[in-house]
Design a protein around this motif. Structure first.
Motif, PDB file in Angstrom:
ATOM      1  N   UNK A 251      30.005 -22.982  33.889  1.00 55.14           N
ATOM      2  CA  UNK A 251      31.610 -22.882  33.644  1.00 55.14           C
ATOM      3  C   UNK A 251      32.270 -24.238  33.805  1.00 55.14           C
ATOM      4  N   UNK A 252      32.543 -24.747  32.511  1.00 51.40           N
ATOM      5  CA  UNK A 252      33.124 -26.154  32.785  1.00 51.40           C
ATOM      6  C   UNK A 252      34.537 -26.212  33.119  1.00 51.40           C
ATOM      7  N   UNK A 253      34.670 -27.370  33.816  1.00 50.70           N
ATOM      8  CA  UNK A 253      36.304 -27.498  34.235  1.00 50.70           C
ATOM      9  C   UNK A 253      36.204 -29.192  34.732  1.00 50.70           C
ATOM     10  N   UNK A 254      37.577 -29.361  34.257  1.00 46.79           N
ATOM     11  CA  UNK A 254      37.891 -30.910  34.581  1.00 46.79           C
ATOM     12  C   UNK A 254      38.182 -31.115  36.122  1.00 46.79           C
ATOM     13  N   UNK A 255      38.302 -32.451  36.637  1.00 49.83           N
ATOM     14  CA  UNK A 255      38.427 -32.849  37.824  1.00 49.83           C
ATOM     15  C   UNK A 255      40.042 -32.502  38.058  1.00 49.83           C
ATOM     16  N   UNK A 256      40.485 -31.816  38.980  1.00 51.57           N
ATOM     17  CA  UNK A 256      41.858 -31.472  39.030  1.00 51.57           C
ATOM     18  C   UNK A 256      42.477 -30.255  38.132  1.00 51.57           C
ATOM     19  N   UNK A 257      41.634 -29.934  37.340  1.00 54.02           N
ATOM     20  CA  UNK A 257      42.439 -28.778  36.328  1.00 54.02           C
ATOM     21  C   UNK A 257      42.336 -27.538  37.216  1.00 54.02           C
ATOM     22  N   UNK A 258      43.313 -26.748  37.053  1.00 55.81           N
ATOM     23  CA  UNK A 258      43.467 -25.387  37.559  1.00 55.81           C
ATOM     24  C   UNK A 258      42.919 -24.498  36.182  1.00 55.81           C
ATOM     25  N   UNK A 259      42.132 -23.507  36.774  1.00 50.35           N
ATOM     26  CA  UNK A 259      41.688 -22.401  35.849  1.00 50.35           C
ATOM     27  C   UNK A 259      42.115 -21.216  36.559  1.00 50.35           C
ATOM     28  N   UNK A 260      42.351 -20.248  35.580  1.00 53.66           N
ATOM     29  CA  UNK A 260      42.544 -18.827  35.894  1.00 53.66           C
ATOM     30  C   UNK A 260      41.390 -18.165  35.817  1.00 53.66           C
ATOM     31  N   UNK A 261      40.742 -17.376  36.777  1.00 48.49           N
ATOM     32  CA  UNK A 261      39.700 -16.503  36.653  1.00 48.49           C
ATOM     33  C   UNK A 261      40.031 -15.168  36.828  1.00 48.49           C
ATOM     34  N   UNK A 262      39.624 -14.412  35.963  1.00 44.61           N
ATOM     35  CA  UNK A 262      39.854 -12.736  36.504  1.00 44.61           C
ATOM     36  C   UNK A 262      38.547 -12.082  36.319  1.00 44.61           C
ATOM     37  N   UNK A 263      38.013 -11.650  37.705  1.00 45.58           N
ATOM     38  CA  UNK A 263      36.807 -11.397  37.808  1.00 45.58           C
ATOM     39  C   UNK A 263      36.846  -9.747  38.257  1.00 45.58           C
ATOM     40  N   UNK A 264      35.769  -9.149  37.554  1.00 40.70           N
ATOM     41  CA  UNK A 264      35.515  -7.730  37.717  1.00 40.70           C
ATOM     42  C   UNK A 264      34.174  -7.430  38.373  1.00 40.70           C
ATOM     43  N   UNK A 265      33.894  -6.771  39.545  1.00 45.35           N
ATOM     44  CA  UNK A 265      32.766  -6.340  39.810  1.00 45.35           C
ATOM     45  C   UNK A 265      32.417  -5.078  39.308  1.00 45.35           C
ATOM     46  N   UNK A 266      31.715  -4.902  38.235  1.00 44.36           N
ATOM     47  CA  UNK A 266      31.471  -3.540  37.459  1.00 44.36           C
ATOM     48  C   UNK A 266      29.996  -2.935  37.905  1.00 44.36           C
ATOM     49  N   UNK A 267      29.305  -3.725  38.761  1.00 44.24           N
ATOM     50  CA  UNK A 267      28.100  -3.214  39.329  1.00 44.24           C
ATOM     51  C   UNK A 267      28.280  -1.783  39.995  1.00 44.24           C
ATOM     52  N   UNK A 268      27.251  -0.905  39.837  1.00 40.54           N
ATOM     53  CA  UNK A 268      27.526   0.407  40.596  1.00 40.54           C
ATOM     54  C   UNK A 268      27.341   0.354  42.023  1.00 40.54           C
ATOM     55  N   UNK A 269      26.773  -0.752  42.538  1.00 38.01           N
ATOM     56  CA  UNK A 269      26.174  -0.507  43.926  1.00 38.01           C
ATOM     57  C   UNK A 269      26.349  -1.949  44.821  1.00 38.01           C
ATOM     58  N   UNK A 270      26.207  -2.918  44.166  1.00 40.22           N
ATOM     59  CA  UNK A 270      26.298  -4.312  44.709  1.00 40.22           C
ATOM     60  C   UNK A 270      27.444  -4.865  44.762  1.00 40.22           C
ATOM     61  N   UNK A 271      27.735  -5.148  46.347  1.00 41.79           N
ATOM     62  CA  UNK A 271      28.990  -5.978  46.614  1.00 41.79           C
ATOM     63  C   UNK A 271      28.679  -7.287  46.357  1.00 41.79           C
ATOM     64  N   UNK A 272      29.753  -8.075  45.718  1.00 44.28           N
ATOM     65  CA  UNK A 272      29.666  -9.658  45.480  1.00 44.28           C
ATOM     66  C   UNK A 272      30.515 -10.217  46.655  1.00 44.28           C
ATOM     67  N   UNK A 273      30.092 -11.248  47.297  1.00 45.39           N
ATOM     68  CA  UNK A 273      30.813 -11.815  48.223  1.00 45.39           C
ATOM     69  C   UNK A 273      30.775 -13.330  47.507  1.00 45.39           C
ATOM     70  N   UNK A 274      31.867 -13.592  46.914  1.00 43.11           N
ATOM     71  CA  UNK A 274      31.810 -14.924  45.927  1.00 43.11           C
ATOM     72  C   UNK A 274      32.121 -16.178  46.709  1.00 43.11           C
ATOM     73  N   UNK A 275      31.574 -17.277  46.448  1.00 42.88           N
ATOM     74  CA  UNK A 275      31.433 -18.040  47.263  1.00 42.88           C
ATOM     75  C   UNK A 275      31.153 -19.369  46.298  1.00 42.88           C
ATOM     76  N   UNK A 276      32.049 -20.440  46.006  1.00 42.85           N
ATOM     77  CA  UNK A 276      31.749 -21.488  45.311  1.00 42.85           C
ATOM     78  C   UNK A 276      31.716 -22.737  45.857  1.00 42.85           C
ATOM     79  N   UNK A 277      30.512 -23.462  45.767  1.00 43.46           N
ATOM     80  CA  UNK A 277      30.321 -24.752  46.705  1.00 43.46           C
ATOM     81  C   UNK A 277      31.528 -25.756  46.739  1.00 43.46           C
ATOM     82  N   UNK A 278      31.875 -26.064  48.020  1.00 42.98           N
ATOM     83  CA  UNK A 278      32.902 -27.212  47.932  1.00 42.98           C
ATOM     84  C   UNK A 278      34.169 -27.086  47.200  1.00 42.98           C
ATOM     85  N   UNK A 279      34.501 -25.522  46.828  1.00 41.07           N
ATOM     86  CA  UNK A 279      35.824 -25.240  46.264  1.00 41.07           C
ATOM     87  C   UNK A 279      36.319 -23.900  46.940  1.00 41.07           C
ATOM     88  N   UNK A 280      37.600 -24.043  46.933  1.00 39.57           N
ATOM     89  CA  UNK A 280      38.373 -22.629  47.419  1.00 39.57           C
ATOM     90  C   UNK A 280      38.863 -22.230  46.294  1.00 39.57           C
TER      91      UNK A 280
END
Lengths: 535, 153
Positions: A251-280
């Motif tokens: 996913x490309x992004x520019x320094x200082x740019x805000x992006x809006x992410x809409x994320x769906x966990x459509x997996x039937x079983x797996x929990x996703x514990x999302x974590x992006x290195x060095x970003x909040x």
């Protein structure tokens, strides 16, 4: 469209690791209406270095299916009409299966569709999860009137989704990636700091495939290891954790740019514990319902069925891994392993997009007395040691590979487990007797969590799926909106649990019903016929 | 004739798996072969409801047996197994999943190198401390998986 023909197309998706994140196809309502066919048909998809063969969704105007399905964009007050067409042909047949054994699993190709999180009627030809559509039978109509401002309680603006909900085949079809986003646009989309941001609609899938790239057509049992389920009879399986049908896209992004992410966990079983290195992450909504202001968080835990909407600000130029962190969700053999699901590439001319401080006024819980308090108990049995039936079943009958109970019972089509009155507020205490963190989901109406193990939470977040604490309890508060009544369900959103019993029926009576003597609920007809239709 | 009746007739005409299915080779796409995994639910020994279950195993794939244990310990019975080679054991922490067990015992095996298409084989594990939670699915603490080797390649 020609029924009976299977067109096999290789997706045009960029599905090799490191390719840019794909933008999913979209259909947008016009003048308050959408009218289309939602077609499920086998296709072939290149994912990483593998070719998968599985059913995929497409809208009528699309030439080929999409893994995951295309996005629907609507507004509160819109009417959606789609005809579901089932063109699924069998895949994943075990080596050596006789025709009789294959026929036992015909129902894995039966389907229907559920609009998860939309506060719409569950009645016939609406969001009715009791409908069953066999392959190559006549398409079935589904109509959804999305609550508008005139109802006094419009559908919140955010991310919802659609997926199959045929009891017994939901997990199989979710492992095939059958899922798609529904974006309800509304008040939050007009917030000045958000309005013009680049938006990413991201669907996370867990595809359970055999070496032929097909989902096994068989009963499944849990096991230890990266691929968490094994069929009976066994086939080697692999688990592909994908973003928009891709392995580790960028996913490309520019320094200082805000992006809006809409994320769906459509997996039937797996929990996703999302974590992006060095970003909040700056979360702005949960399960389609926006917050009053952004909430900064380092990681976001998404149980199956959850959606999280958040802002991401590009950091210093470089490449950053997006992780599904290791997470102990109670599966046999311990924690589900960590996995890098993608990466973020920060580069280009810097920007300094302003972070919003205020968003919208979220829906409020009506100030009504608690009309009823209930307890629901969750318990699973994965030993394979029990005969079919409820928790207290005994005898020498055939053993069932796994069983999951709500209040000691497996799902029964015409047993009404809870009767509630529209226009009232209730509190339900969800008691988990397992280490499996069953994600509770109820159709039509979202809820708030008011206590964990009896301790108040003071949290006004709305959910439509929430993971129960291991060996603990949540107390939730639900407002049953008065303008939607009928028979629907609540269940565990680990879909192999739901398919194996952990679902129950709820009947919402319209306001004014005498709940001391409510009218009987007519039986839902048992589906008739078996196997595919012939046309 | 009903669909089910037709299916049963076709099944009865065959001599097991080979009469019904052609085995297409699986693509060699660079992914490491994943194992065939067998759990207690795959046991066929003393299980009337498992009669007729056919387990075909393709050459070239590893095998794994996963059985709940601790304190129960499962042991591989080489003398009651056939056409498989034992490769090792791991004990994985897995508490509170199945009553009376704290771990999963994960056994790695592989087909004997000399096996050929059509060979039959058997995998046997036993325990002397069977938890009551497994007494019907693995009666007597004897786990058996019978298989036939296929080699579509």
């Amino acid at each position: 469209m020609v029924l009976g023909a299977e067109t096999l197309a290789v997706s045009r998706a960029l599905a090799m690791p490191g390719e840019p994140l794909r933008t999913l196809p979209e259909l947008r309502s016009e003048n308050g209406r959408v009218r289309t066919q939602l077609i499920v048909q086998n296709a072939r998809f290149r994912v990483g270095d593998r070719t998968l063969h599985m059913p995929a969704y497409r809208f009528e105007h699309m030439a080929e299916g999409s893994l995951p399905g295309p996005t629907l964009r609507v507004k509160p007050g819109d009417r959606v009409d789609w005809d579901l067409a089932n063109l699924i042909t069998p895949t994943g047949i075990p080596d050596g299966a006789t025709p009789a054994q294959q026929a036992m699993f015909d129902q894995l190709d039966y389907t229907n569709v559920h609009v998860h999180g939309l506060q719409v009627s569950p009645g016939e030809n609406h969001d009715n999860v009791y409908q069953v559509l066999r392959p190559f039978c006549a398409p079935e109509r589904y109509t959804y009137d999305i609550p508008g401002p005139d109802t006094g309680r419009p559908q919140p603006s955010g991310m919802f989704w659609y997926h199959p909900h045929k009891h017994g085949s939901t997990s199989h079809q979710a492992w095939q990636g059958l899922s798609g986003a529904i974006i309800v646009e509304g008040e939050i989309d007009a917030v000045p700091e958000i309005r013009d941001l680049r938006e990413r609609v991201i669907i996370l899938n867990g595809l359970l495939v055999n070496p032929a790239g097909e989902v096994p057509r068989a009963a499944m049992v849990p096991n230890s290891g990266f691929s968490p389920f094994s069929p009976i009879p066994s086939q080697p399986t692999d688990m592909l954790l994908t973003m928009n049908g891709q392995l580790r896209p960028t996913i490309d992004i520019r320094p200082g740019e805000l992006q809006r992410w809409r994320v769906l966990n459509a997996a039937p079983h797996r929990f996703f514990w999302l974590n992006l290195d060095d970003h909040d992450f700056y979360q702005i909504g949960q399960d389609g319902i926006p917050f009053a202001s952004p909430r900064p968080v380092k990681r976001i835990l998404m149980a199956p069925g959850n959606r999280a909407e958040f802002l991401v600000r590009g950091g210093d130029p470089g490449s950053y891994a997006l992780h599904a962190d290791i997470y102990e969700q109670g599966h046999p053999g311990g924690a589900r392993p960590g996995w890098i699901i993608g990466s973020v590439e920060v580069g280009g001319a810097p920007r300094q997009d302003p972070m919003p401080t205020r968003l919208v006024a979220p829906p409020e819980m009506p100030d009504l007395p608690i009309a009823n308090r209930r307890e629901i108990r969750f318990k699973g049995e994965i030993s394979g040691n029990d005969p079919a039936g409820d928790q207290d079943a005994s005898g020498d009958g055939a053993l069932v590979p796994v069983k999951f109970y709500l209040d000691g019972k497996v799902f029964a089509l015409n047993r009404i487990d809870q009767k509630v009155l529209g226009g009232t507020v209730e509190e339900w205490t969800l008691i988990n007797e397992d280490v499996f963190q069953h994600p509770f989901h109820i159709h039509v109406n979202p809820f708030q969590v008011v206590a964990i193990n009896g301790q108040p939470t003071n949290d006004d977040t709305w959910w439509d799926v929430i993971a129960l604490p291991s060996k603990g309890a949540l107390t939730i508060r639900i407002y049953f909106r008065p303008d939607v009544s009928g028979k629907t369900v609540y269940h565990c959103h680990i879909l192999p649990h739901e398919d194996n019993g952990m679902m129950a029926n709820l009947f919402i009576y319209p306001p004014g019903t005498d709940m001391a003597n409510p009218p009987p609920v007519p039986d839902t007809p048992m589906p008739s016929g078996s196997g595919p239709c012939t046309i | 004739m009903t669909r089910l009746g037709l299916a049963l007739l076709l099944a009865s005409l065959g001599t097991g798996a080979f009469a019904e299915t052609r085995y297409l080779p699986w693509p060699e796409d660079g992914a490491a072969p994943r194992p065939y995994i067998f759990t207690q639910q795959h046991n066929v020994e003393n299980r009337p409801d498992a009669e007729g279950r056919v387990q075909l195993i393709r050459k070239g794939y590893p095998l794994q047996v996963q059985l709940p244990g601790n304190p129960a310990i499962w042991s591989f019975r080489a003398e009651e197994s056939e056409n498989v080679a034992y490769r090792g054991r791991t004990m994985v922490y897995s508490p509170n999943r199945i009553a009376g067990t704290e771990s999963l015992l994960v056994f790695d095996l592989e087909l004997s190198p000399e096996v050929r298409d059509g060979d039959e084989g058997r995998i046997t594990f036993t325990t002397d401390q069977l938890p009551s939670a497994l007494e019907r699915v693995v009666p007597g603490g004897v786990f058996v998986l019978r298989f036939t080797v296929i080699d579509p390649g």
